[in-house]
Design a protein around this motif. Structure first.
Motif, PDB file in Angstrom:
ATOM      1  N   THR A  83      -5.236  -8.722  -2.659  1.00 26.01           N
ATOM      2  CA  THR A  83      -4.330  -7.584  -2.555  1.00 26.01           C
ATOM      3  C   THR A  83      -4.780  -6.664  -1.423  1.00 26.01           C
ATOM      4  O   THR A  83      -5.951  -6.284  -1.342  1.00 26.01           O
ATOM      5  CB  THR A  83      -4.289  -6.789  -3.875  1.00 26.01           C
ATOM      6  OG1 THR A  83      -3.793  -7.642  -4.910  1.00 26.01           O
ATOM      7  CG2 THR A  83      -3.384  -5.578  -3.752  1.00 26.01           C
ATOM      8  N   ILE A  84      -3.828  -6.309  -0.556  1.00 26.11           N
ATOM      9  CA  ILE A  84      -4.123  -5.400   0.551  1.00 26.11           C
ATOM     10  C   ILE A  84      -4.199  -3.966   0.016  1.00 26.11           C
ATOM     11  O   ILE A  84      -3.356  -3.534  -0.766  1.00 26.11           O
ATOM     12  CB  ILE A  84      -3.046  -5.494   1.644  1.00 26.11           C
ATOM     13  CG1 ILE A  84      -2.909  -6.939   2.132  1.00 26.11           C
ATOM     14  CG2 ILE A  84      -3.382  -4.560   2.804  1.00 26.11           C
ATOM     15  CD1 ILE A  84      -4.146  -7.486   2.792  1.00 26.11           C
ATOM     16  N   ILE A  85      -5.220  -3.234   0.455  1.00 21.61           N
ATOM     17  CA  ILE A  85      -5.454  -1.866  -0.001  1.00 21.61           C
ATOM     18  C   ILE A  85      -5.602  -0.956   1.210  1.00 21.61           C
ATOM     19  O   ILE A  85      -6.270  -1.315   2.184  1.00 21.61           O
ATOM     20  CB  ILE A  85      -6.743  -1.776  -0.847  1.00 21.61           C
ATOM     21  CG1 ILE A  85      -6.721  -2.784  -1.989  1.00 21.61           C
ATOM     22  CG2 ILE A  85      -6.951  -0.365  -1.388  1.00 21.61           C
ATOM     23  CD1 ILE A  85      -8.092  -3.023  -2.582  1.00 21.61           C
ATOM     24  N   GLU A  86      -4.980   0.209   1.142  1.00 16.07           N
ATOM     25  CA  GLU A  86      -5.243   1.234   2.149  1.00 16.07           C
ATOM     26  C   GLU A  86      -6.175   2.272   1.545  1.00 16.07           C
ATOM     27  O   GLU A  86      -5.852   2.909   0.543  1.00 16.07           O
ATOM     28  CB  GLU A  86      -3.956   1.905   2.615  1.00 16.07           C
ATOM     29  CG  GLU A  86      -4.225   2.993   3.660  1.00 16.07           C
ATOM     30  CD  GLU A  86      -2.958   3.621   4.201  1.00 16.07           C
ATOM     31  OE1 GLU A  86      -2.110   2.868   4.699  1.00 16.07           O
ATOM     32  OE2 GLU A  86      -2.823   4.853   4.120  1.00 16.07           O
ATOM     33  N   GLN A  87      -7.340   2.445   2.150  1.00 15.53           N
ATOM     34  CA  GLN A  87      -8.349   3.398   1.681  1.00 15.53           C
ATOM     35  C   GLN A  87      -8.248   4.657   2.545  1.00 15.53           C
ATOM     36  O   GLN A  87      -8.550   4.628   3.734  1.00 15.53           O
ATOM     37  CB  GLN A  87      -9.744   2.778   1.790  1.00 15.53           C
ATOM     38  CG  GLN A  87      -9.898   1.498   0.982  1.00 15.53           C
ATOM     39  CD  GLN A  87     -10.967   0.586   1.550  1.00 15.53           C
ATOM     40  OE1 GLN A  87     -10.713  -0.574   1.882  1.00 15.53           O
ATOM     41  NE2 GLN A  87     -12.183   1.099   1.692  1.00 15.53           N
ATOM     42  N   ASP A  88      -7.827   5.749   1.911  1.00 18.68           N
ATOM     43  CA  ASP A  88      -7.503   6.963   2.654  1.00 18.68           C
ATOM     44  C   ASP A  88      -8.573   8.029   2.506  1.00 18.68           C
ATOM     45  O   ASP A  88      -9.287   8.091   1.499  1.00 18.68           O
ATOM     46  CB  ASP A  88      -6.155   7.510   2.184  1.00 18.68           C
ATOM     47  CG  ASP A  88      -5.008   6.577   2.554  1.00 18.68           C
ATOM     48  OD1 ASP A  88      -5.057   5.997   3.652  1.00 18.68           O
ATOM     49  OD2 ASP A  88      -4.076   6.428   1.747  1.00 18.68           O
ATOM     50  N   THR A  89      -8.650   8.890   3.514  1.00 16.66           N
ATOM     51  CA  THR A  89      -9.655   9.954   3.520  1.00 16.66           C
ATOM     52  C   THR A  89      -9.048  11.306   3.173  1.00 16.66           C
ATOM     53  O   THR A  89      -9.673  12.337   3.384  1.00 16.66           O
ATOM     54  CB  THR A  89     -10.332  10.044   4.901  1.00 16.66           C
ATOM     55  OG1 THR A  89      -9.334  10.301   5.902  1.00 16.66           O
ATOM     56  CG2 THR A  89     -11.061   8.752   5.225  1.00 16.66           C
ATOM     57  N   TRP A  90      -7.822  11.315   2.653  1.00 17.11           N
ATOM     58  CA  TRP A  90      -7.196  12.559   2.210  1.00 17.11           C
ATOM     59  C   TRP A  90      -6.881  12.451   0.723  1.00 17.11           C
ATOM     60  O   TRP A  90      -6.645  11.370   0.197  1.00 17.11           O
ATOM     61  CB  TRP A  90      -5.925  12.862   3.009  1.00 17.11           C
ATOM     62  CG  TRP A  90      -4.920  11.749   3.038  1.00 17.11           C
ATOM     63  CD1 TRP A  90      -3.925  11.504   2.138  1.00 17.11           C
ATOM     64  CD2 TRP A  90      -4.808  10.725   4.029  1.00 17.11           C
ATOM     65  NE1 TRP A  90      -3.196  10.400   2.497  1.00 17.11           N
ATOM     66  CE2 TRP A  90      -3.719   9.901   3.658  1.00 17.11           C
ATOM     67  CE3 TRP A  90      -5.522  10.422   5.196  1.00 17.11           C
ATOM     68  CZ2 TRP A  90      -3.329   8.792   4.408  1.00 17.11           C
ATOM     69  CZ3 TRP A  90      -5.126   9.318   5.934  1.00 17.11           C
ATOM     70  CH2 TRP A  90      -4.045   8.523   5.552  1.00 17.11           C
ATOM     71  N   PRO A  91      -6.876  13.570  -0.004  1.00 21.46           N
ATOM     72  CA  PRO A  91      -6.689  13.520  -1.459  1.00 21.46           C
ATOM     73  C   PRO A  91      -5.231  13.339  -1.860  1.00 21.46           C
ATOM     74  O   PRO A  91      -4.316  13.776  -1.166  1.00 21.46           O
ATOM     75  CB  PRO A  91      -7.218  14.882  -1.920  1.00 21.46           C
ATOM     76  CG  PRO A  91      -7.009  15.784  -0.747  1.00 21.46           C
ATOM     77  CD  PRO A  91      -7.202  14.922   0.476  1.00 21.46           C
TER      78      PRO A  91
END
Length: 280
Positions: A83-91
């Motif tokens: 599964t492709i995941i986007e890991q973000d640095t904003w809440p």
């Protein structure tokens, strides 16, 4: 906002993510987020695979990765490898977003153009059908707001009418319907509408909402008649609409200490109307 349970990685890291039926993809707060309380740490997952990283958006950096994602809670976990995941640095308001919308060109965020998560599961033989069913409870019980069934139809909570309606436009879930009625008001004109199971309003042309507000006995609360307000203590009419030749009815719900607000909202391409319920 409705939230659902997901786990990511090996061993599992558990999260509560916002359910979104308009966007596509799994977005999660990364451990590098300075203002996030609960984050994903890819270094602790033996099945994680780094794919790419982007730092062109100033402080809004993100990482694209791939890992095993489990939908649901133990012991009823649905594991979806690759599964492709986007890991973000904003809440986010929750730990992230689970988007169950259609594959988009560009899409929300940066992974909206990937295969939807349930299509990916279907292609790997994880589920029998690339579909999902959402049942929302009328009264929330001990924090339980409903049930989501991944990969099939909810045979417990769904009624006898199981109908499939072709999309009128491949842009989110846009379908055609052929008329509505609300109390003494009826309109048989054909329309196209955006179906969003996780939104809290009904949208339509301004003339439609004006007539609905009149039937409900709503009072305008601003000079432009953009907002109407009515106490839900009074008996409100049922709302009916026809899709694919079948009529569906939403019964009137009396909710003490609540106020219903009819709102006209202008957008770039149409005038739309919203029916919203707020606590007093």
């Amino acid at each position: 906002m409705y939230v659902v349970n997901v786990t990511i990685g090996t061993p599992n890291q558990q999260f509560l993510v916002q359910l979104d039926t308009q966007n596509n993809g799994l977005y999660i707060q990364d451990k590098s987020c300075r203002f996030c309380n609960h984050t994903f740490d890819s270094s602790k997952s033996s099945t994680y695979k780094f794919l790419s990283q982007n730092s062109s958006l100033g402080n809004n950096n993100y990482t694209i990765g791939q890992d095993v994602v489990n939908l649901g809670l133990s012991p009823n976990l649905l594991p979806i490898p690759n599964t492709i995941i986007e890991q973000d640095t904003w809440p986010y308001y929750a730990d992230g977003i689970l988007g169950l919308g259609l594959q988009q060109d560009g899409g929300y965020g940066y992974i909206g153009n990937n295969l939807p998560i349930l299509v990916n599961a279907y292609n790997q033989g994880v589920v029998d059908q690339p579909v999902y069913t959402i049942y929302l409870r009328k009264n929330i019980q001990n924090g339980d707001a409903g049930v989501i069934t991944y990969g099939g139809v909810d045979s417990t909570n769904c009624g006898s009418v199981i109908a499939y309606q072709p999309l009128a436009k491949y842009e989110n879930y846009i379908i055609a319907f052929s008329g509505i009625s609300y109390g003494s008001y009826a309109n048989s004109n054909p329309y196209t509408t955006l179906v969003d199971a996780t939104s809290f309003y009904i949208a339509g042309p301004p003339s439609v909402i004006a007539n609905m507000a009149k039937v409900a006995g709503a009072i305008s609360t601003d000079v432009n008649n953009n907002f109407y307000q009515v106490n839900c203590d009074q008996q409100l009419p049922s709302f009916s609409f026809t899709i694919g030749g079948k009529q569906y009815t939403v019964d009137s719900v009396r909710s003490l200490n609540h106020i219903a607000i009819f709102m006209i909202r202008e957008t770039n391409d149409l005038d739309s109307l919203c029916l919203k319920v707020n606590k007093n």
